[in-house]
Design a protein around this motif. Sequence first.
Motif, short mmCIF file in Angstrom:
data_model
loop_
_atom_site.label_atom_id
_atom_site.label_comp_id
_atom_site.label_asym_id
_atom_site.label_seq_id
_atom_site.Cartn_x
_atom_site.Cartn_y
_atom_site.Cartn_z
N ASP A 141 -38.67 45.05 -10.28
CA ASP A 141 -37.22 45.08 -10.38
C ASP A 141 -36.67 43.85 -11.10
OD1 ASP A 141 -37.04 47.51 -9.01
OD2 ASP A 141 -37.06 46.50 -7.07
N GLU A 142 -35.40 43.95 -11.52
CA GLU A 142 -34.75 42.84 -12.23
C GLU A 142 -33.38 42.55 -11.64
OE1 GLU A 142 -36.91 43.71 -16.55
OE2 GLU A 142 -34.74 44.01 -16.35
N VAL A 143 -33.03 41.26 -11.67
CA VAL A 143 -31.72 40.77 -11.23
C VAL A 143 -31.07 40.10 -12.43
CG1 VAL A 143 -30.52 39.17 -9.70
CG2 VAL A 143 -32.56 40.41 -8.87
N LEU A 144 -29.82 40.44 -12.71
CA LEU A 144 -29.11 39.85 -13.85
C LEU A 144 -28.05 38.88 -13.36
CD1 LEU A 144 -30.51 42.06 -15.51
CD2 LEU A 144 -28.33 42.49 -16.67
N VAL A 145 -28.05 37.68 -13.92
CA VAL A 145 -26.95 36.73 -13.74
C VAL A 145 -26.49 36.31 -15.13
CG1 VAL A 145 -27.85 35.89 -11.53
CG2 VAL A 145 -28.47 34.70 -13.65
N SER A 146 -25.39 35.58 -15.20
CA SER A 146 -24.90 35.17 -16.51
C SER A 146 -25.09 33.68 -16.73
CB SER A 146 -23.42 35.54 -16.68
OG SER A 146 -22.57 34.48 -16.29
N ALA A 147 -25.04 33.30 -17.99
CA ALA A 147 -25.17 31.89 -18.37
C ALA A 147 -23.97 31.07 -17.93
CB ALA A 147 -25.35 31.77 -19.89
N ALA A 152 -39.37 39.91 -8.11
CA ALA A 152 -38.47 40.48 -9.11
C ALA A 152 -38.21 39.44 -10.21
CB ALA A 152 -37.16 40.90 -8.45
N LYS A 153 -37.73 39.92 -11.36
CA LYS A 153 -37.49 39.05 -12.51
C LYS A 153 -36.00 38.74 -12.64
CE LYS A 153 -41.83 39.48 -13.82
NZ LYS A 153 -42.27 40.37 -12.72
N LEU A 154 -35.70 37.47 -12.90
CA LEU A 154 -34.32 37.05 -13.13
C LEU A 154 -34.04 37.06 -14.62
CD1 LEU A 154 -31.81 35.92 -11.51
CD2 LEU A 154 -32.54 33.67 -12.30
N LYS A 155 -33.04 37.79 -15.04
CA LYS A 155 -32.64 37.87 -16.44
C LYS A 155 -31.25 37.24 -16.60
CE LYS A 155 -36.14 40.54 -17.80
NZ LYS A 155 -37.07 40.25 -18.89
N VAL A 156 -31.02 36.60 -17.75
CA VAL A 156 -29.77 35.85 -17.96
C VAL A 156 -28.97 36.45 -19.11
CG1 VAL A 156 -28.75 33.59 -18.42
CG2 VAL A 156 -30.88 33.75 -17.11
N ILE A 157 -27.72 36.78 -18.83
CA ILE A 157 -26.80 37.26 -19.87
C ILE A 157 -26.35 36.04 -20.68
CG2 ILE A 157 -24.67 38.53 -20.32
CD1 ILE A 157 -24.91 39.40 -17.25
N PRO A 158 -26.62 36.00 -21.99
CA PRO A 158 -26.31 34.78 -22.76
C PRO A 158 -24.82 34.64 -23.07
CG PRO A 158 -27.24 36.46 -24.20
CD PRO A 158 -27.30 37.02 -22.80
N MET A 159 -24.45 33.42 -23.50
CA MET A 159 -23.08 33.09 -23.87
C MET A 159 -23.02 32.61 -25.30
SD MET A 159 -22.76 29.44 -21.82
CE MET A 159 -21.36 28.78 -22.72
N ASN A 160 -21.82 32.57 -25.88
CA ASN A 160 -21.64 32.06 -27.23
C ASN A 160 -20.94 30.70 -27.21
OD1 ASN A 160 -18.86 32.52 -26.93
ND2 ASN A 160 -18.94 34.51 -27.97
N GLU A 161 -20.70 30.14 -28.37
CA GLU A 161 -20.13 28.79 -28.48
C GLU A 161 -18.72 28.70 -27.91
OE1 GLU A 161 -21.20 25.79 -29.54
OE2 GLU A 161 -23.25 26.51 -29.82
N ASN A 162 -18.01 29.82 -27.86
CA ASN A 162 -16.66 29.82 -27.30
C ASN A 162 -16.65 29.81 -25.78
OD1 ASN A 162 -15.49 29.92 -29.87
ND2 ASN A 162 -15.55 32.15 -29.91
N GLY A 163 -17.84 29.98 -25.19
CA GLY A 163 -17.91 30.07 -23.73
C GLY A 163 -17.67 31.47 -23.21
N GLU A 164 -17.97 32.46 -24.06
CA GLU A 164 -17.81 33.86 -23.67
C GLU A 164 -19.18 34.51 -23.54
OE1 GLU A 164 -13.77 34.87 -26.22
OE2 GLU A 164 -15.70 34.71 -27.25
N LEU A 165 -19.31 35.46 -22.64
CA LEU A 165 -20.56 36.20 -22.53
C LEU A 165 -20.72 37.12 -23.74
CD1 LEU A 165 -20.62 37.17 -18.74
CD2 LEU A 165 -21.71 35.23 -19.88
N ILE A 166 -21.96 37.27 -24.18
CA ILE A 166 -22.27 38.15 -25.31
C ILE A 166 -22.53 39.54 -24.73
CG2 ILE A 166 -23.76 38.53 -27.31
CD1 ILE A 166 -24.42 35.51 -27.23
N ILE A 167 -21.49 40.35 -24.71
CA ILE A 167 -21.53 41.61 -23.98
C ILE A 167 -22.56 42.60 -24.54
CG2 ILE A 167 -20.17 43.61 -23.26
CD1 ILE A 167 -19.68 41.00 -21.67
N PRO A 168 -22.74 42.71 -25.87
CA PRO A 168 -23.81 43.60 -26.35
C PRO A 168 -25.19 43.20 -25.81
CG PRO A 168 -22.32 43.07 -28.15
CD PRO A 168 -21.94 42.19 -27.00
N GLU A 169 -25.42 41.90 -25.61
CA GLU A 169 -26.69 41.45 -25.03
C GLU A 169 -26.79 41.87 -23.56
OE1 GLU A 169 -29.31 40.04 -26.43
OE2 GLU A 169 -28.36 40.18 -28.41
#
Length: 404
Positions: free
Chosen positions: A112-118, A137-154
């Motif tokens: 299983d996987e758990v998602l958190v954000s950057a 289980a594996k921890l996966k990280v939703i990345p962010m961009n230089e503006n401090g926003e999450l990269i939603i397609p990722e």
Amino acid sequence: MLDIQKIRADFPILSQKVNGKPLVYFDNGATSQKPIVVIEAISKYYEEINANIHRGVHTLSQLATDAYEISRGKIQYHINAKFAHEVIFTSGTTHSINAVANGFASLLNENDEVLVSALEHHSNIVPWQMLCEKTGAKLKVIPMNENGELIIPEYENLLSGKTKIVAVNHISNALGTINPIEFMIKKAHEVGAAILIDGAQATPHLKPDVQALDCDFYVFSGHKICGPTGIGILYGKEEWLNKLPPYQGGGEMIATVSFEKTTYADLPHKFEAGTPNIAGGIVLGTAIDYLNQIGFDNIADYEHELLEYGTKKLLEIEGLKIIGTAKEKTSVISFNIDGIHPYDIGTIIDKLGIAVRTGHHCAQPIMDFYKIPGTIRASFAFYNTKEEIDALIEAVKKAQMMLS
């Protein structure tokens, strides 16, 4: 229009001086100040109805129980939970997240996987790391961009049938970014995942509607919404709270106990072991009443004014850079000044009566992303003023001159 001076008169601490200067309190992201109605309500509880709650047949116990459960009802109404028993009293956001993460330990395996954000606070990272270490289980990280926003397609790419729970903040404590949680909740549900929203930084600025959001869990702390410290809320959908095992064992959370077997109490008591912070629970309702009297739409509009004013004024300072420039932000400005450590700025402006937060704000991965040791964070509340922002500007300029 808010009568800011009238509101400020409700907060005794705002009239004091620090180091001989009028206090300018811009550390609201860490904790809010308390209005006199909240302070008096704490005293009133201990003076008039102090007793342990539930099961007591005597008058004080019944009065305290009624007040505690009335407060639960206020919170249910405030966040639009379907049932009062979906509102669990905890010691704060950290406790709430740990309760959910601990419960998921019985539901996950190594595939299983758990998602958190950057963008997460450590409180929404570490419990999930501990869960993954326990379950494989594996921890996966939703990345962010230089503006401090999450990269939603990722984020969408990371979601799969292996995703069992997503944990993301509504608003970043370090940058003020407002995340698109409605979309994120919808996408999590499309793959069958649960989703927990950390609302610690959102609830001072807006009213979450948990049914409209359709989130599985929403958590927040009382001390950030003009309430006492040591009290918080875990909202969970009834089906999820029934599915998860209790976080702690002890009194109150049981139906029956024998040395052979214990059966657990129904919601909400299943998750409320031991004597709770009774005064905190009761007075959290008082704080929510106070904020609703002011009006969250009024609060949001005024704080947006402060954000725009503060952003414009700070950017006029040579060498100052704002960290986190998301299109959707709340009234938080994190910034640095070229060649000067944020701690040094914070220390000097404290001598001028200005309270800000410096450091990594319990969000070290964000600072690592920007390759900085930390930031100076000014977080505004509805009782702050543009004149106080002017005082911040002058203090920062003076500190910059001294340290350059």
